[in-house]
Design a protein around this motif. Sequence first.
Motif, PDB file in Angstrom:
ATOM      1  N   ARG A 190      -5.760  12.183   7.108  1.00  0.00           N
ATOM      2  CA  ARG A 190      -6.738  12.898   7.903  1.00  0.00           C
ATOM      3  C   ARG A 190      -6.227  13.037   9.339  1.00  0.00           C
ATOM      4  N   ASN A 208      -6.288  12.797  13.091  1.00  0.00           N
ATOM      5  CA  ASN A 208      -6.973  12.018  14.120  1.00  0.00           C
ATOM      6  C   ASN A 208      -7.028  12.868  15.389  1.00  0.00           C
ATOM      7  N   TYR A 209      -8.228  13.051  15.900  1.00  0.00           N
ATOM      8  CA  TYR A 209      -8.402  13.928  17.051  1.00  0.00           C
ATOM      9  C   TYR A 209      -7.507  13.529  18.219  1.00  0.00           C
ATOM     10  N   ASN A 210      -7.298  12.245  18.380  1.00  0.00           N
ATOM     11  CA  ASN A 210      -6.499  11.764  19.514  1.00  0.00           C
ATOM     12  C   ASN A 210      -5.015  12.090  19.375  1.00  0.00           C
ATOM     13  N   SER A 211      -4.592  12.503  18.171  1.00  0.00           N
ATOM     14  CA  SER A 211      -3.181  12.840  17.959  1.00  0.00           C
ATOM     15  C   SER A 211      -2.860  14.275  18.363  1.00  0.00           C
ATOM     16  N   VAL A 263     -13.505  10.650  15.453  1.00  0.00           N
ATOM     17  CA  VAL A 263     -12.140  11.144  15.643  1.00  0.00           C
ATOM     18  C   VAL A 263     -11.641  11.913  14.418  1.00  0.00           C
ATOM     19  N   ASP A 264     -12.445  11.908  13.333  1.00  0.00           N
ATOM     20  CA  ASP A 264     -12.093  12.699  12.153  1.00  0.00           C
ATOM     21  C   ASP A 264     -12.955  13.957  12.088  1.00  0.00           C
TER      22      ASP A 264
END
Length: 427
Positions: free
Chosen positions: A317, A319-322, A337-338
Amino acid sequence: MQNKSSEGTYNFIDLFAGAGGLSEGFMQVGFSPIAHVEMNPYAAKTLETRTGYFYLKEQGKLNIYYDYLKGNISREKFLEYIPERLLQSVICETMSDESLPELFERIDKSMKEQGISHVDVIIGGPPCQAYSLVGRAQSSHMKVPMNEDPRNDLYKLYARFLKKYQPEMFVFENVMGIESANGGETWKKIKAQLKRVGYEIEPQERNARTFGVLQNRRRMIIVGWKKGTNYSYPEFQDKTSDAIVEDLLNDLPKLVPGAGKDVSEYRSGEYSDYLKTMKLRSDDDVLTLHKARPNKDRDIEIYKRAIEAWDDGKGSRLNYNSLPEELKTHKNRHSFVDRFKVVEGKDHYCHTMLAHISKDGHYFIHPDIKQHRSITVREAARIQSFPDNYFFEGPRTAQFVQIGNAVPPLMAKGIAEGILSVLKQGE
């Protein structure tokens, strides 16, 4: 002792009916509706339309229904073909202490006109936000604290219907969090209230995928039966499917963001065995509501990255932070974050459909990277196991809300089959 309707079938009243997912399952099994009570005007219109579908099907005049879907006749003209008594069975009204006397009066009138003296089953479930685990997680951002939410007490109105009509059985569908809401106090009150009006009750956790729905959707199915009878909690037949989620999607036209039509042609005359077996599509169907919402370039880029991550062989999935900083717009980097999630095309079931899809489609991204979009209303309806001949009224936002909040019809059908078996054994 059951008192069947004049047609010889068992009857039901549907409370908090929504778009009719629970009712659809009961009607497919042969139950006859006395009334649907629903406060949302768009959902009530959907119920009227579906009532028209069943009537015209019975009359061998489905061509009129399909003319309506195609836009060949107006809604006003379409409804002229439906008996007024059937349209009046859909009651668009907010249930409250003040509205109940009039609701009872309208339902009593309908029963008298149909020659029905007794209600067999009451089905429905109060809006679940006040009980849900997700709702509680977001309660700190709400104007009204979760434990003060007036929806906590809607079960009392349900109980008043039970007290007045004394059905043989009832089905109270709700979210998993109902047993632990408000530290368990709400559930204690619900149990006490339902028993006080004359019923034995039993809650059981059920997953929609065991009813053949290609979705991982856990719900609490509370069944009640009159005290002193030999009824019990039904045994539901396991219908877990070997199909994959792509079997729901592959026959539909491929779309890019913003493309599609309200009424369109299927991509192919061929469709999956799953769609055939579960009767979600037939050769006579008209494809409606397969129109993709437009997406910003930034979101399209994120969608592509989410699909690439999911297709990496590990089912990862995003990850928003990536994401690169230029693609991030949310200040909250710690929770949800997903928030960009791909529909699991190669898996046997999708993650739970939510009404939040009405706000954006980030949580339901189509698995085909070439389409790089969120799913359409028709695709969402299929994931929820609504047949293609089911039409949702209102603007797209309202359609998504109706679908996300619904009980999947295939799940409802399995529940109805279980209830029917218990009632027949008790004859």
